[in-house]
Design an enzyme around this catalytic site. Structure first.
Site, PDB file in Angstrom:
ATOM      1  CG  HIS A  99     -38.848  89.852  20.227  1.00  0.00           C
ATOM      2  ND1 HIS A  99     -39.260  88.707  19.588  1.00  0.00           N
ATOM      3  CD2 HIS A  99     -38.837  89.563  21.552  1.00  0.00           C
ATOM      4  CE1 HIS A  99     -39.487  87.760  20.491  1.00  0.00           C
ATOM      5  NE2 HIS A  99     -39.224  88.254  21.676  1.00  0.00           N
ATOM      6  NE  ARG A 136     -36.946  91.007  24.503  1.00  0.00           N
ATOM      7  CZ  ARG A 136     -37.411  91.472  25.661  1.00  0.00           C
ATOM      8  NH1 ARG A 136     -37.594  92.775  25.821  1.00  0.00           N
ATOM      9  NH2 ARG A 136     -37.656  90.665  26.654  1.00  0.00           N
ATOM     10  CE  LYS A 168     -34.887  90.851  27.876  1.00  0.00           C
ATOM     11  NZ  LYS A 168     -35.420  90.936  29.250  1.00  0.00           N
ATOM     12  CG  ASP A 216     -35.249  80.480  24.439  1.00  0.00           C
ATOM     13  OD1 ASP A 216     -35.329  79.319  23.995  1.00  0.00           O
ATOM     14  OD2 ASP A 216     -36.208  81.032  25.010  1.00  0.00           O
ATOM     15  CB  CYS A 250     -37.470  78.916  20.809  1.00  0.00           C
ATOM     16  SG  CYS A 250     -37.465  80.589  21.484  1.00  0.00           S
ATOM     17  CE1 TYR A 251     -36.668  84.829  20.061  1.00  0.00           C
ATOM     18  CE2 TYR A 251     -35.792  83.973  22.122  1.00  0.00           C
ATOM     19  CZ  TYR A 251     -36.720  84.735  21.437  1.00  0.00           C
ATOM     20  OH  TYR A 251     -37.697  85.408  22.119  1.00  0.00           O
ATOM     21  CG  ASP A 257     -34.655  78.604  27.400  1.00  0.00           C
ATOM     22  OD1 ASP A 257     -33.553  78.897  26.961  1.00  0.00           O
ATOM     23  OD2 ASP A 257     -35.327  79.387  28.099  1.00  0.00           O
ATOM     24  CG  ASP A 270     -40.917  73.552  26.010  1.00  0.00           C
ATOM     25  OD1 ASP A 270     -41.068  73.840  24.804  1.00  0.00           O
ATOM     26  OD2 ASP A 270     -40.132  74.170  26.760  1.00  0.00           O
ATOM     27  CG  HIS A 272     -37.948  75.673  24.056  1.00  0.00           C
ATOM     28  ND1 HIS A 272     -38.921  76.005  24.969  1.00  0.00           N
ATOM     29  CD2 HIS A 272     -37.198  76.786  23.839  1.00  0.00           C
ATOM     30  CE1 HIS A 272     -38.763  77.278  25.307  1.00  0.00           C
ATOM     31  NE2 HIS A 272     -37.736  77.775  24.644  1.00  0.00           N
TER      32      HIS A 272
END
Length: 427
Positions: free
Chosen positions: A236, A279, A282, A285, A287-288, A360, A367, A370
């Protein structure tokens, strides 16, 4: 209904995961415009006026809108945020760090004083809880420490009770040599990283605290090349960052397979969208952008023995920059991932137009979490190699200052905190 839907998908050789991925790619593709001259003139004028494009129709970071959104969060939050009552230090850190990356923090001393006051109210058992009178917990302790690092004043540093903090960190260490998140809590590499990062920043990285910790973090690497939260579980992106950052701080990256890690991170950058998934299988996103992008950056720094130009002062227990001879030479990070594609995803898909803040992915709301990590990822992607010029997609005005890849604060703030705590007696 769901059974019929799944049967229909199966008949078409589709899975629900694949259908969601194709829908996500289709939505993101509408935002990832290459030539804005094809956009209707009225829309183009609005996009320039609101700051999403510059005068040459290049994607632009909407700094002013993001700063307004972030400052509004520090002024007060609505009742809808009650679910984050145990995350007050996190909210402070997300907002403060994002403002610092946007170079809009140092000008406002009142914001800093109020943030310090809020964090002091969250102190518990020498560490920090999620809110006033809440249980001491490694996650908000880490967030509070980083927020105080970003503020960077003596008043901020004096909010940390160093002997009591060290006693708390020691009490969280498990027989496995990982760390529990809180008293009787779970043991994982997330708790381990937060404990080691806090100890490094406050100069309490003692032999007793670190014994066996690098081996625990290394044991979390999976057959995929990434890292799980604990040994034997799926890789992850968030846990991968925690593991490699821990190993970088402890100068122990020779214990893991960096080539396999780089390959795993590269596979997590999505082809159409350009952002990262957390992952395998998925959705993308934002944030990654940091959790995965920062991991790639740390891997490159580990090979060079250069954790981002922050040399610890004399007396600090964490001494970066001593590469083990067994670590292979660095591969240029641009050969592992594509910084430009990532920046385009952040600028065109993650920015919320016209109100500001980051999200995201398209279809999601903005938010503070993020916003913080998308901006952190943008910074990391612009400065993938500290020995090379910055890589900036879109308007040149999009350039952000560097963020330290192991701590995610600006490097000069990390240096200031290390200087402060190096002058205190050993515990």
């Amino acid at each position: 209904h769901r059974k019929k839907q799944m049967d229909d998908l199966g008949a078409m050789n589709y899975s629900l995961t694949l259908l969601e991925q194709e829908e996500c790619e289709s939505v993101c593709a509408r935002f990832l415009i290459d030539d804005f001259t094809t956009v209707p003139a009225s829309q183009l004028t609005q996009m320039r006026r609101e700051g999403l494009l510059d005068e040459e129709n290049r994607p632009r970071l909407m700094r002013e809108k993001h700063v307004q959104y972030l400052r509004k969060g520090l002024a007060g939050l609505s009742g809808g945020f009650v679910a984050l009552d145990a995350s007050r230090p996190w909210l402070v850190y997300w907002i403060i760090h994002a403002l610092d990356l946007l170079e809009a923090l140092d000008e406002d001393d009142d914001i800093k004083r109020r943030c310090i006051s809020t964090l002091k109210a969250c102190k518990s058992s020498g560490a920090f809880g999620g809110g006033p009178r809440q249980l001491a917990h490694l996650a908000p302790t880490y967030a509070a420490t980083l927020a105080l690092c970003c503020i960077g004043s003596n008043e901020a540093f004096e909010a940390i009770d160093r002997p009591a903090l060290y006693a708390f960190l020691l009490s969280m260490k498990d027989a496995s040599n990982g760390f529990r998140m809180h008293d009787d809590g779970e043991v994982d590499v997330r708790g381990t990283y937060t404990a080691i990062a806090v100890a490094a920043l406050t100069n309490v990285l003692t032999p007793e605290l670190v014994e066996g910790v690098a081996e625990y973090a290394a044991s979390c690497q999976t057959y995929e090349g990434g890292f799980g939260g604990e040994p034997g579980v799926e890789a992850h992106g968030g846990y991968g960052f925690c593991a490699i950052a821990t190993l970088c701080i402890l100068d122990a990256c020779h214990l893991v397979d960096l080539d396999a890690l780089d390959a795993w991170v590269a596979r997590r950058q999505t082809n159409i969208e350009g952002g990262y998934q957390g992952r395998a299988n998925k959705l993308v996103d934002a944030c990654y952008s940091f959790w995965q992008g920062g991991t790639a950056q740390l891997s490159a720094h580990a090979r060079r023995g250069d954790p981002h130009h922050v040399e610890a002062p004399q007396g600090v227990r964490w001494r970066p920059g001593t590469t083990s001879a067994s670590i292979p030479a660095a591969t240029p990070i641009q050969e592992i991932v594509d910084p430009v594609k990532l920046q385009r995803y952040i600028l065109l898909c993650a920015q919320v137009f016209p109100d500001g803040g980051l999200r995201d992915k398209p279809g999601k709301g903005r938010d503070y979490y993020h916003t913080c990590y998308a901006l952190s990822g943008l910074s990391a992607s612009q400065h993938p190699d500290c020995t090379a010029p910055a890589t900036v997609s879109g308007s040149p005005a999009n350039l952000l200052p560097r963020t330290h890849p192991a701590f995610n604060c600006r490097p000069e703030k990390v240096s200031r905190m290390l200087d402060h705590f190096s002058g205190l007696p050993d515990l």
